[in-house]
Design an enzyme around this catalytic site. Sequence first.
Site, mmCIF file in Angstrom:
data_model
loop_
_atom_site.group_PDB
_atom_site.id
_atom_site.type_symbol
_atom_site.label_atom_id
_atom_site.label_comp_id
_atom_site.label_asym_id
_atom_site.label_seq_id
_atom_site.Cartn_x
_atom_site.Cartn_y
_atom_site.Cartn_z
ATOM 1 N N ASP A 1 7.715 72.516 53.731
ATOM 2 C CA ASP A 1 7.384 70.968 53.106
ATOM 3 C C ASP A 1 5.933 71.067 52.849
ATOM 4 O OD1 ASP A 1 9.799 70.065 53.324
ATOM 5 O OD2 ASP A 1 9.640 68.701 55.114
ATOM 6 N N GLN B 1 3.082 69.186 44.839
ATOM 7 C CA GLN B 1 3.047 67.808 44.291
ATOM 8 C C GLN B 1 2.610 67.856 43.078
ATOM 9 O OE1 GLN B 1 0.632 67.587 47.851
ATOM 10 N NE2 GLN B 1 2.261 66.789 49.188
ATOM 11 N N ARG C 1 10.202 73.388 45.283
ATOM 12 C CA ARG C 1 10.608 72.202 45.335
ATOM 13 C C ARG C 1 9.420 71.279 44.609
ATOM 14 N NH1 ARG C 1 10.985 69.347 50.593
ATOM 15 N NH2 ARG C 1 12.740 70.284 51.017
HETATM 16 P P1 FAD Z 1 9.551 56.455 42.752
HETATM 17 O O1 FAD Z 1 9.018 55.970 41.558
HETATM 18 O O2 FAD Z 1 8.573 56.352 44.044
HETATM 19 O O3 FAD Z 1 10.955 56.129 43.078
HETATM 20 C C1 FAD Z 1 11.929 55.772 42.141
HETATM 21 C C2 FAD Z 1 13.007 54.823 42.828
HETATM 22 O O4 FAD Z 1 13.741 55.576 43.659
HETATM 23 C C3 FAD Z 1 12.413 53.667 43.647
HETATM 24 O O5 FAD Z 1 12.390 52.572 42.562
HETATM 25 C C4 FAD Z 1 13.464 53.324 44.486
HETATM 26 O O6 FAD Z 1 14.584 52.572 43.849
HETATM 27 C C5 FAD Z 1 14.019 54.713 45.095
HETATM 28 N N1 FAD Z 1 13.146 55.127 46.099
HETATM 29 C C6 FAD Z 1 12.259 56.104 46.073
HETATM 30 N N2 FAD Z 1 11.949 56.442 47.456
HETATM 31 C C7 FAD Z 1 12.616 55.507 48.322
HETATM 32 C C8 FAD Z 1 12.552 55.176 49.536
HETATM 33 N N3 FAD Z 1 11.847 55.892 50.605
HETATM 34 N N4 FAD Z 1 13.409 54.201 49.961
HETATM 35 C C9 FAD Z 1 14.502 53.615 49.041
HETATM 36 N N5 FAD Z 1 14.409 53.659 47.797
HETATM 37 C C10 FAD Z 1 13.561 54.680 47.356
HETATM 38 N N6 FAD Z 1 6.626 64.347 49.499
HETATM 39 C C11 FAD Z 1 5.416 65.277 49.802
HETATM 40 O O7 FAD Z 1 4.431 64.983 49.837
HETATM 41 N N7 FAD Z 1 5.797 66.760 50.406
HETATM 42 C C12 FAD Z 1 7.445 67.037 50.353
HETATM 43 O O8 FAD Z 1 7.546 68.034 51.028
HETATM 44 C C13 FAD Z 1 8.268 66.109 49.976
HETATM 45 N N8 FAD Z 1 9.423 66.438 50.062
HETATM 46 C C14 FAD Z 1 10.293 65.690 49.446
HETATM 47 C C15 FAD Z 1 11.879 66.146 49.282
HETATM 48 C C16 FAD Z 1 12.769 65.397 48.757
HETATM 49 C C17 FAD Z 1 13.969 65.855 48.844
HETATM 50 C C18 FAD Z 1 12.440 64.260 48.114
HETATM 51 C C19 FAD Z 1 13.491 63.451 47.375
HETATM 52 C C20 FAD Z 1 10.999 63.712 48.146
HETATM 53 C C21 FAD Z 1 10.130 64.485 48.823
HETATM 54 N N9 FAD Z 1 8.753 64.000 48.893
HETATM 55 C C22 FAD Z 1 7.693 64.865 49.483
HETATM 56 C C23 FAD Z 1 8.378 62.611 48.684
HETATM 57 C C24 FAD Z 1 8.113 62.616 47.148
HETATM 58 O O9 FAD Z 1 6.994 63.160 46.727
HETATM 59 C C25 FAD Z 1 7.748 61.082 46.465
HETATM 60 O O10 FAD Z 1 6.893 60.501 47.568
HETATM 61 C C26 FAD Z 1 9.111 60.399 46.608
HETATM 62 O O11 FAD Z 1 10.525 61.204 46.243
HETATM 63 C C27 FAD Z 1 9.260 59.114 45.723
HETATM 64 O O12 FAD Z 1 9.233 59.177 44.609
HETATM 65 P P2 FAD Z 1 10.225 59.335 43.560
HETATM 66 O O13 FAD Z 1 10.510 60.344 42.695
HETATM 67 O O14 FAD Z 1 11.454 59.056 44.049
HETATM 68 O O15 FAD Z 1 9.763 58.031 42.391
#
Ligand code: FAD
Length: 317
Positions: free
Chosen positions: A125, A155, A179
Amino acid sequence: MGWFGRLLVGVTKRMPRFMISFVARRYVAGSDVKSAVKVMKRLSSEGACFTVDVLGEEITSIEEAEFFTNEYGQMLDAIIEHELDANLSIKPTAFGLLIDEEKAYSNIEQLIRAAAEHDIFVRLDMEDHRVTQPTIDILLAMHAKGLTNVGAVLQSRLFRTAGDIDAICTALGDAADFRLCKGIYLESADISETRYQPIVDAFCGHIDQMLDRGAYTAIAGHDIPVIKHALASLKSRGLGPAANGPRKGKGPGYEFQMLLGVRGNIRRRLAKEGHRTRIYIPYGERWYEYSMRRLDENPDVALHLTKSILMPWTNRR
Ligand code: FAD
């Protein structure tokens, strides 16, 4: 984040623990190995595979790293015993990276070696900018030792990411396995994009760059414009469920990853269309600290939570 968002974070952080526990149940697969296995068995029927995260991160003494090494060892045994299609997601700081680098490397190597014996993949991660390069260094060091069952997370909000994709692909060739996500840590404007659209644009550009370099590309997120772009990019490159990716014998060369409890309807639709989908399964006793930390790091999480409670149709389980 506007005043309303700040208010929501404030309110969420003041909720009593039992209420946080009620909300967290959707996003955290319980406190022990047994509960996480149960959740994965249930979700297997939705055509998903998994990556498992033991909750917790930066530790304050190297002895604490032992907890994570043991817990991940137990999870590995459970994955093998229950024949789950699952890999592991680990946070290098939980293994001691910021306290004792040598010990952290040895803890991480021990786990990756144990996983390699069963052909199980380990994802590093990505945490905040202090450990971006040290995490990439671990990745490269493990590959140099012949341990190719490990990949990193990049990221898209960080300016350095295009350069990192290039450097890692050049070093690892078709063993490069990423990822890609937006990045949950709100980094400063001198090293990262801070606004929504530039982050989405960067994400889309990085997906294309990874696919063009022939790297395995795991698209991690729930944002519809990004998912749409990924689908179009795959199609225009002749990649898809039925096509073999550039990495011989390693499947289609991409997958979609989503968090447990978030936008299950989109994940199921992708799975139904034949795309590989993977669910991030966090579990562990430290779920409360994890939830609070996520709220601190990125107040948008509180907005998402509130939105999914008040407008459940925006985020189907
Ligand atoms: P957004 O615009 O934030 O979300 C789009 C929509 O998805 C939102 O409107 C909402 O409806 C839904 N949504 C998103 N997140 C949530 C939540 N937590 N609860 C409820 N609804 C939500 N980040 C890192 O910095 N390091 C990592 O190693 C890392 N690993 C990840 C692994 C996976 C499998 C995923 C899915 C995310 C990971 N992330 C990690 C987090 C990522 O960087 C984002 O912060 C997170 O995914 C929110 O961005 P989004 O693409 O979903 O878009």
